[in-house]
Design a protein around this motif. Structure first.
Motif, mmCIF file in Angstrom:
data_model
loop_
_atom_site.group_PDB
_atom_site.id
_atom_site.type_symbol
_atom_site.label_atom_id
_atom_site.label_comp_id
_atom_site.label_asym_id
_atom_site.label_seq_id
_atom_site.Cartn_x
_atom_site.Cartn_y
_atom_site.Cartn_z
ATOM 1 N N SER A 1 33.923 -11.746 19.201
ATOM 2 C CA SER A 1 32.570 -12.286 19.317
ATOM 3 C C SER A 1 32.013 -12.008 20.712
ATOM 4 C CB SER A 1 32.629 -13.795 19.057
ATOM 5 O OG SER A 1 31.366 -14.340 19.304
ATOM 6 N N GLY A 2 30.765 -11.539 20.748
ATOM 7 C CA GLY A 2 30.096 -11.336 22.031
ATOM 8 C C GLY A 2 30.353 -9.971 22.655
ATOM 9 N N ASP B 1 26.447 -6.331 17.344
ATOM 10 C CA ASP B 1 25.047 -6.275 16.877
ATOM 11 C C ASP B 1 24.226 -5.331 17.749
ATOM 12 O OD1 ASP B 1 25.301 -7.860 14.699
ATOM 13 O OD2 ASP B 1 24.626 -9.714 15.683
ATOM 14 N N ARG C 1 16.996 -18.583 8.159
ATOM 15 C CA ARG C 1 16.429 -19.145 9.396
ATOM 16 C C ARG C 1 15.033 -18.566 9.618
ATOM 17 N NH1 ARG C 1 21.867 -17.767 12.665
ATOM 18 N NH2 ARG C 1 23.157 -19.492 11.921
ATOM 19 N N GLU D 1 13.968 -14.637 9.692
ATOM 20 C CA GLU D 1 14.891 -13.772 8.951
ATOM 21 C C GLU D 1 14.239 -13.267 7.664
ATOM 22 O OE1 GLU D 1 19.383 -15.061 10.213
ATOM 23 O OE2 GLU D 1 18.453 -16.226 8.606
ATOM 24 N N ASP E 1 25.998 -15.436 29.061
ATOM 25 C CA ASP E 1 24.617 -14.982 29.278
ATOM 26 C C ASP E 1 23.795 -14.970 27.995
ATOM 27 O OD1 ASP E 1 25.245 -14.658 31.885
ATOM 28 O OD2 ASP E 1 25.427 -12.466 31.842
ATOM 29 N N ARG E 2 24.463 -14.822 26.849
ATOM 30 C CA ARG E 2 23.717 -14.778 25.580
ATOM 31 C C ARG E 2 23.051 -16.122 25.281
ATOM 32 N NH1 ARG E 2 26.494 -12.761 19.996
ATOM 33 N NH2 ARG E 2 27.505 -14.789 20.137
ATOM 34 N N LYS E 3 23.668 -17.202 25.764
ATOM 35 C CA LYS E 3 23.105 -18.554 25.658
ATOM 36 C C LYS E 3 22.800 -18.953 24.210
ATOM 37 C CE LYS E 3 21.032 -18.474 30.227
ATOM 38 N NZ LYS E 3 20.045 -17.805 30.995
ATOM 39 N N THR E 4 23.620 -18.512 23.287
ATOM 40 C CA THR E 4 23.360 -18.867 21.886
ATOM 41 C C THR E 4 24.333 -19.927 21.378
ATOM 42 O OG1 THR E 4 24.709 -16.964 21.260
ATOM 43 C CG2 THR E 4 22.321 -16.664 21.181
ATOM 44 N N GLU E 5 25.371 -20.211 22.143
ATOM 45 C CA GLU E 5 26.422 -21.122 21.671
ATOM 46 C C GLU E 5 26.379 -22.476 22.383
ATOM 47 O OE1 GLU E 5 27.316 -18.116 19.413
ATOM 48 O OE2 GLU E 5 27.327 -17.718 21.544
ATOM 49 N N THR E 6 26.807 -23.494 21.645
ATOM 50 C CA THR E 6 27.062 -24.774 22.298
ATOM 51 C C THR E 6 28.331 -24.567 23.141
ATOM 52 O OG1 THR E 6 28.496 -25.468 20.518
ATOM 53 C CG2 THR E 6 26.161 -26.080 20.318
ATOM 54 N N ARG F 1 34.996 -19.459 20.677
ATOM 55 C CA ARG F 1 34.845 -17.998 20.612
ATOM 56 C C ARG F 1 35.686 -17.303 21.679
ATOM 57 N NH1 ARG F 1 30.078 -15.888 17.658
ATOM 58 N NH2 ARG F 1 29.208 -17.656 16.551
#
Ligand SMILES: Nc1ncnc2c1ncn2[C@@H]1O[C@H](COP(=O)(O)OP(=O)(O)OP(=O)(O)O)[C@@H](O)[C@H]1O
Length: 313
Positions: free
Chosen positions: A128-129, A133, A158, A161, A251-256, A263
């Motif tokens: 992950s990360g 993508d 979402r 999407e 840096d992606r700042k998408t996760e809690t 991850r």
């Protein structure tokens, strides 16, 4: 064990014998073994000899002298016509081409020498990360002919999407029905939602001759390896270091923070699966382009393989 010059003699003999006509040697057709004395252009039992048509051939000096001592074979309607091959310095390509065909007694085929390569399945995976993508997004831009498989999911759509582009959205019941009918190549239950790869979509695009790209997590890649074995190509994407990977995720700042910890912890474990893959691409910080280029090279090399992978879904 035949020597080189013996093999060359045999080759010359079989050419002149199989076409049953005198064979004019082009100046470029020289004995590669430098043995000018031994090339029996006109074996003693040949028709030319019997007709008294003798040709003195000096291969190394590039001189080709024909001497008709008796009647010309051109005068004999049953004898095939002698086809001199003009040198490309003195004749057009078409003329030399036709003379070569006539000398060989067969036309050169315009069919491709090698058949079109088989459609390829490329499985891209990695922790992950790492940039799966991001790499796939760029690959999609530079390789429009590839088909990027759209995953089916039972999770809710979402905002932003698009159904059929980001995912095929469906109810849990619909997804379970697909599992029941064996319509998924691989599926998993991720945080309470199903995700899976529809077989039909792959079949459809492969039938059109398209190469297929699948993006899966490490567990998905392991499942696909068991199913597809060596019929697909498996690429593992890594960052240049654990440190770089963790920084990228932060840096992606998408996760809690909990999800981030999970991850990062699983990424360490996932790196151990590297040896199950065919290729590794190091997605270096700031060099997304380099990673995509390497991925393209892998695809090109796979397409050029003599022993092609044969994927059947
Ligand atoms: N070579 C690179 N250099 C710098 N940043 C990158 C590079 N590749 C990807 N990134 C960035 O790293 C972050 C993670 O990338 P991405 O979301 O593509 O990873 P992923 O492997 O798809 O992750 P996940 O499996 O969690 O979905 C993104 O912000 C992306 O823009």
């Amino acid at each position: 064990m035949p020597t080189h010059s013996m093999l060359f003699r045999r080759l010359c003999f079989s050419i002149s014998k199989s076409y049953h006509k005198p064979f004019f040697l082009s100046p470029i057709f020289t004995n590669p073994f430098g043995d000018s004395r031994s090339c029996p252009i006109h074996p003693s039992n040949s028709k030319t000899q019997r007709l008294g048509f003798q040709r003195k051939v000096s291969v190394n000096s590039h001189s080709f002298v024909s001497e008709n001592t008796t009647n010309s074979i051109m005068d004999d309607p049953k004898t095939p016509t002698v086809v001199p091959i003009p040198h490309p310095d003195y004749a057009g390509r078409a003329e030399v081409f036709r003379a070569l065909e006539a000398s060989l007694g067969s036309a050169f085929s315009s069919q491709p020498i090698v058949p079109a390569p088989n459609p390829l399945i490329i499985v891209i995976s990695g922790p992950s990360g790492v940039g799966k993508d991001a790499v796939i997004k760029r690959l999609r831009e530079v390789r429009e002919e590839l088909h990027f498989v759209v995953t089916a999911t039972s999770r809710a759509k979402r905002p932003g999407e698009v159904d059929g582009k980001d995912y095929f959205f469906m109810s849990k019941e619909e997804f379970l029905s697909m599992i029941e009918k064996n319509e998924l190549l691989e599926y998993a239950l991720v945080y309470g939602d199903y995700k899976g790869i529809p077989k039909q979509q792959i079949r459809e695009y492969m039938a059109k001759g398209c190469d297929i790209v699948l993006r899966v997590d490490i567990q998905g890649a392991a499942t696909l390896r068991r199913i597809l074995r060596n019929s697909a190509v498996f690429v593992f994407l890594v960052a240049e270091s654990e440190e770089a990977l963790v920084k990228r995720l932060i840096d992606r700042k998408t996760e809690t923070t909990e999800a981030l910890l999970m991850r990062v912890a699983s990424a360490k474990e996932e790196l151990k699966h590297l040896k199950e893959f065919d290729y590794v691409v190091v997605n270096k910080e700031g060099d997304l382009e380099g990673s995509v280029k390497l991925l393209e090279s892998i695809i090109d090399a796979e397409k050029a393989k003599v022993q092609q992978r044969i994927a059947v879904i």
